[in-house]
Design a protein around this motif. Structure first.
Motif, PDB file in Angstrom:
ATOM      1  N   ASN A 123     -28.075 -11.152 -16.791  1.00  0.00           N
ATOM      2  CA  ASN A 123     -28.320 -10.257 -15.505  1.00  0.00           C
ATOM      3  C   ASN A 123     -27.362  -9.052 -15.563  1.00  0.00           C
ATOM      4  O   ASN A 123     -26.258  -9.363 -15.688  1.00  0.00           O
ATOM      5  CB  ASN A 123     -27.916 -11.103 -14.368  1.00  0.00           C
ATOM      6  N   TYR A 124     -28.318  -7.956 -16.180  1.00  0.00           N
ATOM      7  CA  TYR A 124     -27.667  -6.737 -16.252  1.00  0.00           C
ATOM      8  C   TYR A 124     -26.591  -6.283 -15.045  1.00  0.00           C
ATOM      9  O   TYR A 124     -25.618  -5.581 -15.358  1.00  0.00           O
ATOM     10  CB  TYR A 124     -28.799  -5.783 -16.765  1.00  0.00           C
ATOM     11  N   ARG A 125     -27.302  -6.681 -13.739  1.00  0.00           N
ATOM     12  CA  ARG A 125     -26.371  -6.288 -12.664  1.00  0.00           C
ATOM     13  C   ARG A 125     -24.914  -6.845 -12.651  1.00  0.00           C
ATOM     14  O   ARG A 125     -24.007  -6.289 -12.037  1.00  0.00           O
ATOM     15  CB  ARG A 125     -27.230  -6.712 -11.469  1.00  0.00           C
ATOM     16  N   LEU A 126     -24.807  -7.932 -13.327  1.00  0.00           N
ATOM     17  CA  LEU A 126     -23.444  -8.748 -13.292  1.00  0.00           C
ATOM     18  C   LEU A 126     -22.924  -8.570 -14.482  1.00  0.00           C
ATOM     19  O   LEU A 126     -21.901  -9.308 -14.694  1.00  0.00           O
ATOM     20  CB  LEU A 126     -24.018 -10.151 -13.001  1.00  0.00           C
ATOM     21  N   GLN A 171     -35.384 -14.517 -15.906  1.00  0.00           N
ATOM     22  CA  GLN A 171     -34.121 -14.329 -15.449  1.00  0.00           C
ATOM     23  C   GLN A 171     -34.164 -13.033 -14.487  1.00  0.00           C
ATOM     24  O   GLN A 171     -34.546 -11.646 -14.866  1.00  0.00           O
ATOM     25  CB  GLN A 171     -33.381 -14.088 -16.295  1.00  0.00           C
ATOM     26  N   VAL A 172     -33.784 -12.917 -13.160  1.00  0.00           N
ATOM     27  CA  VAL A 172     -33.395 -11.879 -12.400  1.00  0.00           C
ATOM     28  C   VAL A 172     -32.461 -11.041 -12.928  1.00  0.00           C
ATOM     29  O   VAL A 172     -31.412 -11.268 -13.408  1.00  0.00           O
ATOM     30  CB  VAL A 172     -32.720 -12.532 -11.003  1.00  0.00           C
ATOM     31  N   GLY A 173     -32.520  -9.785 -12.764  1.00  0.00           N
ATOM     32  CA  GLY A 173     -31.781  -8.360 -12.890  1.00  0.00           C
ATOM     33  C   GLY A 173     -31.769  -8.280 -14.541  1.00  0.00           C
ATOM     34  O   GLY A 173     -30.772  -7.496 -14.974  1.00  0.00           O
ATOM     35  N   SER A 174     -32.711  -8.665 -15.378  1.00  0.00           N
ATOM     36  CA  SER A 174     -32.629  -8.687 -16.828  1.00  0.00           C
ATOM     37  C   SER A 174     -33.356  -7.412 -17.205  1.00  0.00           C
ATOM     38  O   SER A 174     -33.407  -7.351 -18.627  1.00  0.00           O
ATOM     39  CB  SER A 174     -33.195  -9.876 -17.623  1.00  0.00           C
ATOM     40  N   GLY A 175     -33.781  -6.603 -16.361  1.00  0.00           N
ATOM     41  CA  GLY A 175     -34.500  -5.283 -16.851  1.00  0.00           C
ATOM     42  C   GLY A 175     -36.058  -5.478 -16.950  1.00  0.00           C
ATOM     43  O   GLY A 175     -36.649  -4.448 -17.557  1.00  0.00           O
ATOM     44  N   LYS A 176     -36.500  -6.247 -16.409  1.00  0.00           N
ATOM     45  CA  LYS A 176     -38.118  -6.385 -16.316  1.00  0.00           C
ATOM     46  C   LYS A 176     -38.856  -5.113 -15.838  1.00  0.00           C
ATOM     47  O   LYS A 176     -39.659  -4.796 -16.202  1.00  0.00           O
ATOM     48  CB  LYS A 176     -38.342  -7.700 -15.744  1.00  0.00           C
ATOM     49  N   THR A 177     -38.302  -5.034 -14.399  1.00  0.00           N
ATOM     50  CA  THR A 177     -38.821  -3.655 -13.654  1.00  0.00           C
ATOM     51  C   THR A 177     -38.536  -2.386 -14.442  1.00  0.00           C
ATOM     52  O   THR A 177     -39.450  -1.644 -14.779  1.00  0.00           O
ATOM     53  CB  THR A 177     -38.411  -3.794 -12.231  1.00  0.00           C
ATOM     54  N   HIS A 178     -37.378  -2.149 -15.002  1.00  0.00           N
ATOM     55  CA  HIS A 178     -36.932  -1.194 -15.841  1.00  0.00           C
ATOM     56  C   HIS A 178     -38.012  -0.890 -16.898  1.00  0.00           C
ATOM     57  O   HIS A 178     -38.471   0.034 -17.245  1.00  0.00           O
ATOM     58  CB  HIS A 178     -35.262  -1.287 -16.196  1.00  0.00           C
ATOM     59  N   ILE A 179     -38.243  -1.704 -17.843  1.00  0.00           N
ATOM     60  CA  ILE A 179     -38.884  -1.831 -18.819  1.00  0.00           C
ATOM     61  C   ILE A 179     -40.453  -1.569 -18.541  1.00  0.00           C
ATOM     62  O   ILE A 179     -41.050  -0.857 -19.329  1.00  0.00           O
ATOM     63  CB  ILE A 179     -38.547  -2.749 -20.209  1.00  0.00           C
ATOM     64  N   SER A 218     -35.073   5.110 -23.325  1.00  0.00           N
ATOM     65  CA  SER A 218     -34.075   5.789 -23.853  1.00  0.00           C
ATOM     66  C   SER A 218     -33.049   5.523 -23.061  1.00  0.00           C
ATOM     67  O   SER A 218     -31.510   5.215 -23.529  1.00  0.00           O
ATOM     68  CB  SER A 218     -33.962   7.348 -24.103  1.00  0.00           C
ATOM     69  N   ASN A 219     -32.983   5.201 -21.645  1.00  0.00           N
ATOM     70  CA  ASN A 219     -31.750   4.548 -21.010  1.00  0.00           C
ATOM     71  C   ASN A 219     -31.791   3.100 -20.877  1.00  0.00           C
ATOM     72  O   ASN A 219     -30.785   2.688 -20.194  1.00  0.00           O
ATOM     73  CB  ASN A 219     -32.123   5.083 -19.491  1.00  0.00           C
ATOM     74  N   PHE A 220     -32.709   2.506 -21.592  1.00  0.00           N
ATOM     75  CA  PHE A 220     -32.313   0.924 -21.512  1.00  0.00           C
ATOM     76  C   PHE A 220     -31.724   0.496 -22.791  1.00  0.00           C
ATOM     77  O   PHE A 220     -31.813   0.705 -24.038  1.00  0.00           O
ATOM     78  CB  PHE A 220     -34.107   0.509 -21.701  1.00  0.00           C
ATOM     79  N   GLU A 221     -30.408   0.066 -22.608  1.00  0.00           N
ATOM     80  CA  GLU A 221     -29.454  -0.375 -23.254  1.00  0.00           C
ATOM     81  C   GLU A 221     -29.992  -1.747 -23.995  1.00  0.00           C
ATOM     82  O   GLU A 221     -30.225  -2.699 -23.264  1.00  0.00           O
ATOM     83  CB  GLU A 221     -28.325  -0.725 -22.651  1.00  0.00           C
ATOM     84  N   VAL A 222     -29.842  -1.691 -25.265  1.00  0.00           N
ATOM     85  CA  VAL A 222     -29.921  -3.010 -26.027  1.00  0.00           C
ATOM     86  C   VAL A 222     -28.305  -3.909 -26.052  1.00  0.00           C
ATOM     87  O   VAL A 222     -27.734  -3.685 -26.787  1.00  0.00           O
ATOM     88  CB  VAL A 222     -30.424  -2.890 -27.543  1.00  0.00           C
TER      89      VAL A 222
HETATM   90  N1  LIG Z   1     -30.821  -3.071 -20.726  1.00  0.00           N
HETATM   91  C1  LIG Z   1     -30.417  -2.527 -19.691  1.00  0.00           C
HETATM   92  N2  LIG Z   1     -30.095  -1.008 -20.020  1.00  0.00           N
HETATM   93  C2  LIG Z   1     -29.841  -0.311 -18.991  1.00  0.00           C
HETATM   94  N3  LIG Z   1     -29.977  -0.349 -17.661  1.00  0.00           N
HETATM   95  C3  LIG Z   1     -30.531  -1.846 -17.405  1.00  0.00           C
HETATM   96  C4  LIG Z   1     -30.737  -2.750 -18.436  1.00  0.00           C
HETATM   97  N4  LIG Z   1     -31.064  -3.849 -17.827  1.00  0.00           N
HETATM   98  C5  LIG Z   1     -31.198  -3.592 -16.516  1.00  0.00           C
HETATM   99  N5  LIG Z   1     -30.767  -2.332 -16.229  1.00  0.00           N
HETATM  100  C6  LIG Z   1     -30.575  -1.923 -14.864  1.00  0.00           C
HETATM  101  O1  LIG Z   1     -30.248  -2.847 -13.999  1.00  0.00           O
HETATM  102  C7  LIG Z   1     -30.892  -3.041 -13.027  1.00  0.00           C
HETATM  103  C8  LIG Z   1     -31.856  -4.241 -12.581  1.00  0.00           C
HETATM  104  O2  LIG Z   1     -32.812  -4.306 -13.703  1.00  0.00           O
HETATM  105  P1  LIG Z   1     -34.354  -4.560 -13.292  1.00  0.00           P
HETATM  106  O3  LIG Z   1     -34.704  -4.233 -11.858  1.00  0.00           O
HETATM  107  O4  LIG Z   1     -35.159  -3.877 -14.073  1.00  0.00           O
HETATM  108  O5  LIG Z   1     -34.392  -6.146 -13.354  1.00  0.00           O
HETATM  109  P2  LIG Z   1     -35.371  -6.913 -13.069  1.00  0.00           P
HETATM  110  O6  LIG Z   1     -35.349  -8.094 -14.149  1.00  0.00           O
HETATM  111  O7  LIG Z   1     -36.764  -6.348 -12.782  1.00  0.00           O
HETATM  112  O8  LIG Z   1     -34.838  -7.820 -11.750  1.00  0.00           O
HETATM  113  P3  LIG Z   1     -35.538  -8.564 -10.612  1.00  0.00           P
HETATM  114  O9  LIG Z   1     -36.032 -10.019 -10.932  1.00  0.00           O
HETATM  115  O10 LIG Z   1     -34.550  -8.771  -9.331  1.00  0.00           O
HETATM  116  O11 LIG Z   1     -36.622  -7.885 -10.107  1.00  0.00           O
HETATM  117  C9  LIG Z   1     -31.799  -1.753 -12.923  1.00  0.00           C
HETATM  118  O12 LIG Z   1     -31.115  -0.575 -12.242  1.00  0.00           O
HETATM  119  C10 LIG Z   1     -31.949  -1.253 -14.140  1.00  0.00           C
HETATM  120  O13 LIG Z   1     -32.038  -0.017 -14.435  1.00  0.00           O
END
Ligand SMILES: Nc1ncnc2c1ncn2[C@@H]1O[C@H](COP(=O)(O)OP(=O)(O)OP(=O)(O)O)[C@@H](O)[C@H]1O
Ligand SMILES: [Mg+2]
Length: 193
Positions: free
Chosen positions: A189-192, A59-67, A20-24
């Motif tokens: 990259n969601y971080r950026l 891609q780094v920071g794309s939300g892979k760990t989050h999901i 639910s916290n994962f934004e599309v």
């Molecule tokens: N779609 C999204 N909605 C909400 N938060 C997101 C989303 N994508 C990423 N984030 C948030 O952005 C940050 C980076 O995401 P995450 O760590 O999942 O990326 P990653 O793909 O695992 O990066 P890395 O390759 O550096 O490990 C986290 O704090 C995560 O919760």
């Protein structure tokens, strides 16, 4: 719930990484979320098959760990036991303890035997022969015994295969049905954002 989290190695910080916290917020996020959601809903049916696993890479920071964590939290709620393996920390710890055979075996077997294994950030950092060998021991065991893995990695499938075809092709075969490779580019990259 607390005790299950402790066993799994998931910490309180991770608790925010829910569906639910994962934004599309773009196409790639949509693909990640949809693939992960189908994986969760299909899991009961596919869990004993060869293709019972999921790979989220690119891609780094794309939300892979989050999901990945969102999947794990969803499983833990259903009493499916997931063990979280932050690749870099664990591989370092395993290598530091390689001379103690008993400890080494014990550590490896935790990751070989658990119901579901979440490998976060596979092959992050400099990798060498012994990293590959350790991962082969874990992945091959799970492959042979039809035990699911959830994998996140910043590398493309081609790169994973190039690191080691043995490890890479097993992961690929297990994850074929639930596989997302995020295109490299800072716009993903969601971080950026
Ligand atoms: N779609 C999204 N909605 C909400 N938060 C997101 C989303 N994508 C990423 N984030 C948030 O952005 C940050 C980076 O995401 P995450 O760590 O999942 O990326 P990653 O793909 O695992 O990066 P890395 O390759 O550096 O490990 C986290 O704090 C995560 O919760
Ligand atoms: Mg990550």
């Amino acid at each position: 719930m607390k005790s299950e989290w402790t066993y799994s190695g998931i910490n309180v910080e991770h608790g925010k990484n829910t569906f639910s916290n994962f934004e599309v917020w773009n196409k790639e996020a949509e693909r990640l979320k949809e693939t992960a959601a189908s994986y969760c809903s299909d899991f009961d049916e596919i869990k004993d098959r060869r293709r019972n696993s999921i790979l989220l890479c690119g891609q780094v920071g794309s939300g892979k760990t989050h999901i990945s964590i969102a999947i794990a939290l969803n499983f833990l709620k259903q009493k499916i036991k997931v063990v979280y393996m932050p690749y870099r920390d664990i591989i370092t710890k395993v290598k530091q303890n390689m001379l103690d055979q008993e400890y080494y075996r014990k550590m490896i077997s935790k990751y070989q035997l658990c119901e579901v294994l979440l490998i976060d950030d596979l092959f992050k950092g400099k990798i060498n022969e012994s990293d590959i060998n350790i991962m082969f021991e874990i992945i091959n065991y799970r492959y042979l015994n039809f035990l699911p893995i959830i994998v996140s990695s910043e590398f493309s499938i081609d790169r994973l295969l190039a690191f080691d075809e043995g490890v890479g092709s097993r992961i690929y075969e297990m994850c074929k049905d639930y596989l997302v490779e995020i295109e490299k580019g800072i716009w993903n990259n969601y971080r950026l954002r």
